[in-house]
Design a protein around this motif. Sequence first.
Motif, mmCIF file in Angstrom:
data_model
loop_
_atom_site.group_PDB
_atom_site.id
_atom_site.type_symbol
_atom_site.label_atom_id
_atom_site.label_comp_id
_atom_site.label_asym_id
_atom_site.label_seq_id
_atom_site.Cartn_x
_atom_site.Cartn_y
_atom_site.Cartn_z
ATOM 1 N N ILE A 17 41.076 43.384 45.362
ATOM 2 C CA ILE A 17 41.711 42.150 44.770
ATOM 3 C C ILE A 17 41.426 41.224 43.547
ATOM 4 O O ILE A 17 40.559 40.507 44.213
ATOM 5 N N TYR A 21 43.198 40.575 38.549
ATOM 6 C CA TYR A 21 44.456 41.821 38.120
ATOM 7 C C TYR A 21 45.741 40.702 37.648
ATOM 8 O O TYR A 21 47.046 41.542 37.605
ATOM 9 N N ILE A 22 45.829 39.694 38.290
ATOM 10 C CA ILE A 22 47.303 38.695 38.130
ATOM 11 C C ILE A 22 47.111 37.567 37.671
ATOM 12 O O ILE A 22 48.231 36.579 37.329
ATOM 13 N N ARG A 33 46.853 43.990 35.475
ATOM 14 C CA ARG A 33 47.327 45.109 36.012
ATOM 15 C C ARG A 33 49.149 45.268 35.843
ATOM 16 O O ARG A 33 49.818 45.767 36.545
ATOM 17 N N ARG A 99 48.827 49.030 46.360
ATOM 18 C CA ARG A 99 48.505 47.787 45.505
ATOM 19 C C ARG A 99 49.332 46.496 44.688
ATOM 20 O O ARG A 99 49.411 46.082 44.748
ATOM 21 N N LYS A 100 49.772 47.639 43.762
ATOM 22 C CA LYS A 100 51.079 47.369 43.378
ATOM 23 C C LYS A 100 52.382 45.780 43.857
ATOM 24 O O LYS A 100 52.301 44.430 43.578
ATOM 25 N N LEU A 103 50.120 43.227 44.871
ATOM 26 C CA LEU A 103 49.570 42.198 43.439
ATOM 27 C C LEU A 103 51.742 41.578 43.031
ATOM 28 O O LEU A 103 51.391 40.406 42.458
#
Length: 141
Positions: A17, A21-22, A33, A99-100, A103
């Motif tokens: 991570i 990504y965030i 993402r 993974r989502k 996140l």
Amino acid sequence: MAYLKTNPADRERFLCIYPAYINSKKTIAEGRRIPSEKAVENPSCTEIRDVLTAAGMNVYVENKMYPREWNRDVQFKGRVRVQLKQQDDSLCQEKFTSRKDVLFYLAEMIPKLKTRTQKSGGGDSGAQQGEGGKKGKKKKK
């Protein structure tokens, strides 16, 4: 971090991570993402590590750069590795199935950190005062 109970070969299966990504300041092309309205403004590796450790996840930080990151500053450095599944492919925690999920959990919890709530309280008033001064200077000219 050396306190993990897993061997190095298993760590390779951990999720990577990156803060990008965030990051609400990034575009999808730059690596975000999740939707920007749910993302966090400029998260750091330490914040991600703190949130996931508090959630009881197996976590460690690596000193790596995100490949799409053009800025080489220290604040953008690092990635977090998280153990989602155990060796027998069972989930470490039921609430994190993908993974989502991780996140979205990070994006929800990072703004609630003490460091974030203290910073935003003092920073907002200073920014508003600065903007007022700039507008006044433009009018005088």
